[in-house]
Write a protein that holds these residues in place. Structure first.
Motif, short mmCIF file in Angstrom:
data_model
loop_
_atom_site.label_atom_id
_atom_site.label_comp_id
_atom_site.label_asym_id
_atom_site.label_seq_id
_atom_site.Cartn_x
_atom_site.Cartn_y
_atom_site.Cartn_z
N ARG A 120 28.82 52.78 94.11
CA ARG A 120 29.85 53.77 93.80
C ARG A 120 30.48 54.29 95.08
N ILE A 170 35.79 54.96 95.19
CA ILE A 170 36.69 55.95 94.62
C ILE A 170 37.90 56.21 95.49
N THR A 171 37.74 56.26 96.81
CA THR A 171 38.87 56.59 97.67
C THR A 171 39.48 55.36 98.33
N ARG A 230 42.88 52.20 87.09
CA ARG A 230 41.52 52.41 87.55
C ARG A 230 40.92 53.61 86.85
N ASN A 250 38.02 55.94 87.88
CA ASN A 250 37.05 56.24 88.93
C ASN A 250 35.73 56.75 88.36
N ASN A 254 34.03 53.77 87.71
CA ASN A 254 33.92 52.91 88.88
C ASN A 254 34.48 51.53 88.61
#
Length: 127
Positions: free
Chosen positions: A27, A30-31, A72, A74, A77
């Motif tokens: 994980r 995310i960014t 996406r 997040n 994931n």
């Protein structure tokens, strides 16, 4: 070492639809900007779609605009590629990729801007 697991490829008739999914093993994405590329036999790898870490920026390759949608989730994931109105020329191995830079508001369209790649999933479109 982060790995990207792709799924959803297969065979479909022209005009049909498929949805590809890409989930990193950790994980940590995310960014990161995420992208989808494809490579057909005898051709160079081609940018299909990209999305920024926060999801606000999206861009598509000219050949798929209006037919494909990248998104996406997040929380899950996962990044998706929804492919509609598929054409024979969409036949290729599709690769998911994670950007080199961890910047939530950036989007990249060049393969060298990505450093983590999935193993690829085959998409075959027939008449």
């Amino acid at each position: 070492q982060v790995q990207l697991d792709e799924s959803g490829g297969g065979s479909v008739q022209a005009g049909g639809s498929l949805r590809l999914s890409c989930t990193p093993s950790k994980r940590t994405f995310i960014t990161y900007a995420m992208g989808w590329f494809r490579q057909a036999p005898g051709k160079e790898r081609e940018f299909v779609a990209g999305i920024s870490g926060g999801g606000q920026l999206i861009e598509y390759g000219n050949s798929v605009k209006g037919r494909f949608t990248i998104s996406r989730d997040n929380a899950k994931n996962t990044v998706y590629l929804e492919m509609n109105s598929l054409k024979v020329e969409d036949t290729a191995i599709y690769y998911c990729a994670r950007s080199r830079l961890n910047t939530v508001a950036s989007l990249y369209t060049e393969a060298q801007q990505y450093d983590v790649w999935g193993q690829g999933t085959q998409v075959t479109v027939s008449t």
